[in-house]
Structure formats: structure tokens, C-alpha cells
Design a protein around this motif. Sequence first.
Motif, PDB file in Angstrom:
ATOM      1  N   ALA A  48      -9.631   3.126 -60.925  1.00 15.78           N
ATOM      2  CA  ALA A  48      -8.944   1.761 -60.546  1.00 15.78           C
ATOM      3  C   ALA A  48      -8.569   1.627 -59.112  1.00 15.78           C
ATOM      4  O   ALA A  48      -8.894   0.457 -58.656  1.00 15.78           O
ATOM      5  CB  ALA A  48      -7.550   1.781 -61.372  1.00 15.78           C
ATOM      6  N   VAL A  67     -13.209  -6.125 -63.166  1.00 16.22           N
ATOM      7  CA  VAL A  67     -12.464  -5.538 -64.142  1.00 16.22           C
ATOM      8  C   VAL A  67     -13.461  -5.376 -65.176  1.00 16.22           C
ATOM      9  O   VAL A  67     -13.519  -4.062 -65.906  1.00 16.22           O
ATOM     10  CB  VAL A  67     -11.535  -6.546 -64.696  1.00 16.22           C
ATOM     11  CG1 VAL A  67     -11.059  -5.990 -66.011  1.00 16.22           C
ATOM     12  CG2 VAL A  67     -10.361  -6.790 -63.648  1.00 16.22           C
ATOM     13  N   TYR A  81     -15.395  -2.110 -63.999  1.00 16.98           N
ATOM     14  CA  TYR A  81     -14.323  -0.991 -64.331  1.00 16.98           C
ATOM     15  C   TYR A  81     -14.270  -0.547 -65.656  1.00 16.98           C
ATOM     16  O   TYR A  81     -14.474   0.619 -66.183  1.00 16.98           O
ATOM     17  CB  TYR A  81     -12.913  -1.491 -63.926  1.00 16.98           C
ATOM     18  CG  TYR A  81     -11.973  -0.376 -64.226  1.00 16.98           C
ATOM     19  CD1 TYR A  81     -11.586   0.787 -63.495  1.00 16.98           C
ATOM     20  CD2 TYR A  81     -11.177  -0.444 -65.449  1.00 16.98           C
ATOM     21  CE1 TYR A  81     -10.598   1.662 -63.738  1.00 16.98           C
ATOM     22  CE2 TYR A  81     -10.038   0.335 -65.847  1.00 16.98           C
ATOM     23  CZ  TYR A  81      -9.904   1.514 -64.637  1.00 16.98           C
ATOM     24  OH  TYR A  81      -8.941   2.266 -65.139  1.00 16.98           O
TER      25      TYR A  81
END
Length: 184
Positions: A51, A89, A92
Amino acid sequence: MKTARNRRRTAAPGALAAFARFVLCGGGVGLASSLSVAALASWVPWGLANALITAASTLLATELHARFTFGAGRRATWRQHVQSAGSAVATYAATCGAMLVLHQLVAVPGAVLEQAVYLSASALAGVARFVALRLVVFARDHTRNAATVHRDHARDAADVRVTRPVPTVRATASDGRAALCRAA
């Protein structure tokens, strides 16, 4: 000559050139991220390391893409950073999902296998991210740049004065008498 250079700066690259630049910039940042995640994961949990590195690499990559990949030639706006973060995102989630699957299939994967899975997931997500960045995040800049180039061409065309010969009107003798009669 100066306007020609300005036009080159504002003209957006074609899809193939933009993709090559995306691979160069994004791939370079991705490789650095991969090594950074592996190093940071030795101190903090892998998900947290991913992250943190994803956030930092997204900021860096968005700036590179704004300035170089998509031909804007200037810093990314806050809107572009936010939209780019949305695609990050998804990246990720893809990398975390790939690593989760790897750890479900292999009890103790080696560093090389982890890197191969991480980079493969990043590459697949990167292709989707390129499409999103080109069509959504930096799309308005393409329109604005195209309008600027079009306006510059129109201005250049207006600056060129075209001289045309004045057409001569030949009047016959009967036309001249009729005109004189009407005038009288």
C-alpha cells in the motif's frame, strides 16, 4: 520556428508512442516499486508495504505520465492525481490478489517466484491502467491540446496573406449603353 516547437510540445503522442512511453515510465517505476515492496516487507506486513509503495509510486508515475507519456508537458492536476489513484487502487487489488493466490498455492514461495507473480500482476493491471489513463484521466488534455494545435494552424494560415488577381469585368458596348440609360 518558435511556434513549431510549441506545437510539438502541445501535440499529444499517438497511441503507440504513448504506450511505449507508458511502458518506459510505468515499467521503470514498477520495477523500482517491486524491489521496494520486497525490501519494505521485511520490516512491515506485505499488504502495508504494498500500500505504501503503491501510493508513492502512483504519485511519481502520474507526474511522469502527465509530463512525458501523454504529452501534456506540465505537472499533473489534482483531478488527474485523484483519478490516477483510482486506477492504482485496482492495481493494488490485483497485486494483492495475485500474491494471495500464490501463497494459497505455494506454502513458502521463493523471492524470485514472488517477484515474477507480482510483476506479472502489475503488468496486466498496467495495461488496463494505460487504457484508463489515456481515455479518462488525460483525455481532456488530448482534446485541449488538439484544439491548441488546430488554433495555431488556423492562426498561421491567417497570417499568410494570399494575393489574388482582381477579376476584370468586360462589358460589351450594349451593356454600357444600358447602364448609362438607367443612370440617367
